[in-house]
Design a protein around this motif. Structure first.
Motif, short mmCIF file in Angstrom:
data_model
loop_
_atom_site.label_atom_id
_atom_site.label_comp_id
_atom_site.label_asym_id
_atom_site.label_seq_id
_atom_site.Cartn_x
_atom_site.Cartn_y
_atom_site.Cartn_z
N ALA A 1 0.09 -30.80 23.68
CA ALA A 1 0.85 -30.60 22.78
C ALA A 1 2.29 -29.50 23.74
O ALA A 1 1.53 -28.61 24.01
CB ALA A 1 0.83 -29.59 21.78
N LYS A 2 3.18 -30.22 25.05
CA LYS A 2 3.76 -29.23 25.72
C LYS A 2 4.74 -27.62 24.92
O LYS A 2 5.53 -26.59 26.40
CB LYS A 2 4.15 -29.44 26.93
N SER A 3 4.71 -28.25 24.54
CA SER A 3 5.67 -27.03 23.67
C SER A 3 4.95 -26.70 22.10
O SER A 3 4.76 -28.14 21.39
CB SER A 3 7.58 -27.59 23.76
N GLU A 4 5.74 -25.97 21.38
CA GLU A 4 5.41 -25.47 19.74
C GLU A 4 6.46 -27.20 19.38
O GLU A 4 5.44 -27.26 17.90
CB GLU A 4 5.96 -24.58 18.91
N SER A 5 7.11 -27.22 19.30
CA SER A 5 7.58 -28.87 18.57
C SER A 5 6.63 -29.86 18.63
O SER A 5 7.12 -31.16 18.18
CB SER A 5 9.17 -28.54 18.96
N GLU A 6 6.21 -29.97 19.91
CA GLU A 6 5.37 -31.24 20.50
C GLU A 6 3.75 -31.13 19.04
O GLU A 6 3.87 -31.95 19.93
CB GLU A 6 5.40 -31.08 22.48
N ALA A 7 3.88 -30.06 18.85
CA ALA A 7 2.48 -30.01 17.29
C ALA A 7 2.17 -30.97 16.59
O ALA A 7 2.87 -31.05 16.39
CB ALA A 7 1.82 -27.93 17.62
N THR A 8 0.82 -31.28 16.74
CA THR A 8 1.43 -32.92 15.51
C THR A 8 -0.03 -32.80 14.73
O THR A 8 -1.34 -32.20 15.45
CB THR A 8 1.63 -34.21 16.26
N VAL A 9 0.05 -32.99 13.76
CA VAL A 9 -1.94 -33.31 13.50
C VAL A 9 -1.28 -35.46 13.26
O VAL A 9 -0.57 -35.45 11.41
CB VAL A 9 -1.72 -32.24 12.08
N THR A 10 -2.50 -35.31 13.42
CA THR A 10 -1.93 -36.85 12.52
C THR A 10 -3.39 -37.98 12.48
O THR A 10 -4.68 -37.74 12.79
CB THR A 10 -1.57 -37.95 13.56
N GLU B 1 -10.73 -40.14 11.32
CA GLU B 1 -10.19 -38.92 12.89
C GLU B 1 -9.18 -38.83 12.37
O GLU B 1 -8.13 -39.58 12.47
CB GLU B 1 -9.98 -40.23 13.80
N VAL B 2 -9.05 -37.25 12.63
CA VAL B 2 -7.75 -36.43 12.28
C VAL B 2 -7.82 -36.07 14.20
O VAL B 2 -8.76 -35.00 14.54
CB VAL B 2 -7.94 -35.53 11.81
N HIS B 3 -6.96 -36.16 14.70
CA HIS B 3 -6.13 -35.51 15.96
C HIS B 3 -5.17 -34.76 15.39
O HIS B 3 -4.08 -34.67 15.15
CB HIS B 3 -5.64 -36.50 16.94
N ILE B 4 -5.54 -32.67 16.13
CA ILE B 4 -4.60 -32.05 15.62
C ILE B 4 -4.24 -31.59 17.89
O ILE B 4 -5.56 -31.39 17.89
CB ILE B 4 -5.49 -30.85 14.80
N SER B 5 -3.09 -31.89 17.81
CA SER B 5 -2.72 -31.44 19.00
C SER B 5 -2.17 -30.12 18.38
O SER B 5 -0.61 -30.02 18.03
CB SER B 5 -1.92 -32.26 19.71
N MET B 6 -2.75 -28.63 18.77
CA MET B 6 -2.73 -27.64 18.57
C MET B 6 -1.67 -26.85 19.93
O MET B 6 -2.14 -26.89 21.04
CB MET B 6 -3.81 -26.39 18.37
N THR B 7 -0.92 -25.58 20.33
CA THR B 7 -0.48 -24.87 20.89
C THR B 7 -1.14 -23.25 21.03
O THR B 7 -1.19 -23.57 20.03
CB THR B 7 0.94 -24.87 21.25
N MET B 8 -1.13 -22.98 22.11
CA MET B 8 -2.16 -21.67 21.63
C MET B 8 -0.56 -20.43 22.62
O MET B 8 -0.82 -21.23 24.37
CB MET B 8 -2.80 -21.43 22.74
N ILE B 9 -0.57 -19.63 22.43
CA ILE B 9 0.13 -18.49 23.67
C ILE B 9 0.00 -17.51 23.04
O ILE B 9 0.07 -17.32 21.45
CB ILE B 9 2.22 -18.83 23.59
N ARG B 10 0.58 -16.65 23.33
CA ARG B 10 0.39 -15.09 22.64
C ARG B 10 1.45 -14.69 21.83
O ARG B 10 2.25 -14.66 22.09
CB ARG B 10 0.76 -13.65 24.05
N SER B 11 0.87 -14.55 20.20
CA SER B 11 0.02 -14.22 19.97
C SER B 11 -0.35 -15.54 18.57
O SER B 11 -0.55 -15.07 17.60
CB SER B 11 -0.51 -13.07 19.45
N HIS B 12 -0.49 -16.05 18.88
CA HIS B 12 -0.45 -17.33 17.70
C HIS B 12 -0.71 -19.26 18.32
O HIS B 12 -0.02 -19.24 19.17
CB HIS B 12 0.78 -17.19 16.69
N PHE B 13 -1.12 -19.35 17.10
CA PHE B 13 -1.97 -20.86 17.12
C PHE B 13 -0.35 -21.93 16.23
O PHE B 13 0.12 -21.18 15.79
CB PHE B 13 -2.93 -21.25 16.41
#
Lengths: 205, 651
Positions: B527-536, B541-553
């Protein structure tokens, strides 16, 4: 008058350097940034000193609730300034050419310089006003709400010119190559006026 | 005597005493002791002059230290799982440890060697071998990450490895434990003549890719160490062997009976030519080839089948044996390529062979015997000289580029400096204790840097504060720029360094990567930006694409996960700055944390076993609000209808 006109052309053409080199430079220093982090202000937008500096400055600024640094299309200045500078350069060159071929009065050189100075001051005023807004108009949900000794919200406005401590950072704000070229160019147009004027006077005498 | 006279006399006596004192201290330390401290002192914020890469032995990894300070800079995971970063635990890196025997979480890392161009260290990659499950790894010296691991089939005990030829054309792997080839069920006692000791040649492409080109199916002796020819002997490889007795039990006695064992001299260019012309035959052999892709941040493991095997007898003039006294260990070639130093570890002398004499003996067919059809050259006609009585238990030799050689002696616990050509002993210094290998940065190349030498010891005992029965191994740093070696410092190393490779820091440090470009991240779940974060959800199977940046997920609140699900947590670090990793861990995960570098994506699997609301958090103190970098996953019963829902700031 011939050499004065050539100097006028060179002087106003030096403004075009702003299309290549930055106008202003803001450099931030902090213990965690041993090699510094900073941005160059170009006529048409902001650029990080290193590839991702703008993003990293935004990352730091979000703690104190500052807005993200503007993209080129988010400020009217970044489309207007190039037109003004380009226009003034062309105008100066035309005046110089007229001096060369039509021998117009060197007072036109001075008039150009005065107009340029007025525009320059307006530009600086606008730039400073933007920095005040940027440094004080903060997100009310900011993570860190800092106050000064009198209890007023701290301003994060970088200096227009000079060096200032802002929390753990030391900000240096100084003109850059483009501005120096412009300043030297404006000085040359004054030289052109002065030389032309002397020549006119000596001819009259 | 008047008062003034007495006074003067007193002063004179004082001066005399002071002088004596100085003389004494000079003769005691050989140099002012303060200058030793200065030689290893690297001021705060300043950098060391050399990188040193120490093999970790049974740690399976490499540790990086700076010289002359001896400060440890990093541990690079290679053959062993490394929970610190998630290497071998994350979905992306688990394939790196795949072998034909399945997933192997550990390795025995032995001999690092840095890539070369024209016989000089070029700092592109470092290679290291694994002894137990024969493998070779390639590590990038831009990212300091393991990029590739290739397994060597039909071999056992890959000890004579991973040494590179002078233009990084080939890297070799030996067989220290002769085995049936192909492997088969047979009585151990029938080993003689039946077991083999294949020597593998792995080619290196311009981009570093390794390929198993062929295996020389040598007689079943134990091939212990190796060194490529340099300079004039470029094109040859030399391997020491022991147990030419072909004993299979109580080896310490039965493999020590022959007066001489062999150095195998291999003209690899000839063998390569032979293979190119269709020589050799393809035999069975299953091996894993694992490659890490820096763009997808993911390794893939490919199982390969078959290898070209070569009978050394069938390649005319390519393979010879040179007799060497008493169970040799190290085999080293001097920078000119003329001298091949064999260390008979039970011998009291050091045998040095002349490459030119070896060539001449081959030309004259000056053979004294043959071993399974391989011609044996005469000892007398190939020897260049003998270093007489240098010490007990010679193991390894390196060079300073100024005509001197430095050999370690395990039993007498010392390093001996001697002169190439005259074989005279110039100096000896004790080590603490029982030194195995030594390392001079560039000391096995054409162009050694020749300033420092590090002795890697097997026994530590009282060198440091005691830490219970198990101690880290000790290393000593010597200044070798003068006539005599000078012991400068003593520092602990991690695991059991069997060897190290050193290189001038400026050849590496400028190109060291600071972060990965997020825009170049090709991980399928990035997920290359927070808007691309997904849970499917896809079945269980559950795929969670999560982002990390100072200071939150993002997202930091997830619902709709159920007991019995297999949850893939694909974590992308959005930072684009130097040294801002974020970590991730979640309660109940039966795996390690993962440490995600800026621009990178890493995945761990979490299989929630209980209903509830379970927190996850950042494990790396990333920022002033690191403690707030956390989130929750709600786990519902397996048969519940909780819909998938994921939010950040309730949005």
């Amino acid at each position: 008058m011939k050499s004065a006109s050539i100097i006028m052309i060179i002087g106003s053409a030096l403004l075009l350097g702003l299309f290549v080199f930055p106008l202003w430079s803001i450099e931030l220093e902090a213990p965690q940034y041993p090699s510094g982090i900073g941005m160059n202000i170009h006529l048409d937008g902001l650029q990080g000193k290193e590839k991702h500096d703008l993003q990293n400055i935004d990352g730091l600024n979000h703690y104190i609730g500052m807005r993200k640094l503007p993209k080129a299309d988010e400020m009217w200045e970044f489309s207007t300034f190039p037109k003004v500078i380009g226009g003034m350069a062309i105008l100066g060159i035309i005046i110089g050419l007229l001096g060369l071929f039509k021998s117009i009065s060197p007072k036109w050189f001075l008039a150009w310089l005065i107009l340029m100075c007025v525009l320059g001051i307006l530009g600086m005023y606008d730039f400073n006003a933007w920095m005040i807004d940027y440094g004080t108009n903060l997100d009310p949900k900011a993570i860190m709400k800092m106050t000064d000794a009198d209890g007023n919200p701290l301003s994060y406005k970088p200096p227009l010119f000079g060096t200032k401590h802002i929390l753990n950072f030391v900000a240096h704000s100084y003109p850059s190559i483009g501005a120096y070229m412009m300043g030297f160019g404006m000085f040359l147009t004054f030289v052109a006026f002065w030389m032309g004027n002397k020549k006119v006077k000596s001819l009259k005498a | 005597m008047n008062t003034i006279g007495k006074y003067l006399l007193g002063v004179a006596a004082l001066i005399l005493m002071t002088n004596c004192g100085n003389n004494n201290s000079n003769s005691n330390s050989g140099a002012m002791s303060s200058s030793k401290a200065e030689k290893v002192y690297v001021a705060p914020g300043e950098h060391d002059e050399y990188y040193a890469f120490f093999s970790g032995g049974y740690s399976g990894n490499i540790t990086v230290a700076g010289l002359p300070s001896g400060r440890m800079l990093k541990e690079i995971p290679v053959f062993s799982q490394f929970p610190t970063s998630g290497y071998g635990y994350s979905e992306e890196t688990k394939p790196m440890l795949n072998t034909s025997f399945g997933f192997v979480p550990w390795g025995d890392a032995h001999h690092p060697d840095i890539s070369q161009t024209n016989g000089e260290l070029d700092g592109r990659w470092i290679f290291i071998n694994e002894n137990n499950t024969p493998r070779i790894a390639r590590i990038s010296l831009e990212t300091f990450e393991t990029e590739e691991i290739i397994e060597l089939p039909n071999s056992a005990g890959n000890h004579a490895s991973s040494f590179v030829t002078e233009n990084t054309e080939y890297i070799v792997a030996g067989t220290r434990f002769a085995v049936p080839n192909p492997q088969r069920d047979m009585p151990i006692s029938e080993m003689k003549g039946q077991f083999k000791g294949p020597l593998s040649f792995v080619s290196i492409a311009d981009n570093g890719r390794m390929n198993l080109e062929f295996q020389l199916n040598m007689p079943g002796f134990n091939y212990d160490l190796a060194h490529p020819g340099r300079n004039k002997s470029h094109g040859w490889f030399f391997f020491t062997s022991y147990n030419t007795e072909e004993a299979n039990t109580l080896m310490e006695v039965n493999a020590s009976q022959n007066d001489k064992d062999y150095i195998a001299a291999v003209n690899w260019k000839k063998v390569v030519e032979y293979v190119k012309n269709g020589g050799g035959k393809k035999v069975a052999g299953t091996y894993a080839h694992n490659v890490y892709d820096e763009k997808t941040h993911t390794a893939t493991s490919t199982m390969k089948e078959g290898v070209i095997s070569i009978n050394p007898v069938e390649v005319e003039g390519a393979v010879f044996y040179i007799p060497i006294p008493k169970s040799p260990h190290g085999c080293d070639v001097d920078p000119s390529g003329e001298y091949i130093i064999g260390s008979g570890k039970l011998s009291t002398d050091l045998s040095v062979y002349s490459f030119e004499k070896v060539l001449k003996a081959i030309e004259n067919k000056d053979f004294v015997a043959d071993a399974y059809g391989i011609p044996v050259l005469s000892y007398e006609n190939t020897i260049a000289g003998v270093v007489k009585q240098p010490g007990l238990g010679p193991l390894h030799t390196e060079f300073d580029g100024k005509g001197n050689a430095y050999t370690t002696f395990f039993i007498s616990s010392e390093v001996v400096k001697w002169k190439l050509g005259t074989w005279e002993i110039l100096d000896r210094q004790p080590t603490f204790y029982s030194v195995g290998h030594l390392m001079i940065p560039g000391g096995n190349s054409r162009k050694p840097f020749g300033k420092y030498m590090v002795a890697m010891n097997k026994i530590t005992k009282d060198r440091y504060l005691p830490t219970g029965p198990e101690l880290e191994h000790s290393a000593q740093l010597y200044d070798i720029s003068g006539d005599k070696m000078e012991l400068l410092s003593d520092f602990p190393t991690h695991g059991e360094p069997h060897y190290a490779a050193g290189i001038r820091a400026d050849l590496i440090k400028e190109k060291s990567k600071k972060y990965y470009e997020l825009s170049e991240n090709e991980h399928p779940y990035a997920a290359k930006s927070e808007s691309e974060a997904t849970v499917t959800r896809n079945g269980k199977e559950v795929h969670i694409s999560m982002t990390m940046i100072r200071s939150h997920f993002s997202p930091d609140n997830i619902e709709g996960v159920k007991v019995g699900d297999k949850v893939y947590l694909h974590m992308t670090n959005l930072e684009q700055d130097f040294d801002v990793p974020h970590g991730f861990s979640i309660i109940g995960a039966n795996t390690s944390e993962i440490l995600v570098m800026p621009g990178q994506t890493k995945t761990i699997i979490w299989e929630p076993k209980r209903e509830g609301v379970w927190p996850f958090y950042c494990t790396d103190f990333c920022s002033a609000l690191h403690q707030e970098m956390q989130g929750y996953i709600r786990v519902s019963a397996a048969n519940s209808n909780t819909p998938i829902k994921y939010t950040l700031d309730d949005e």
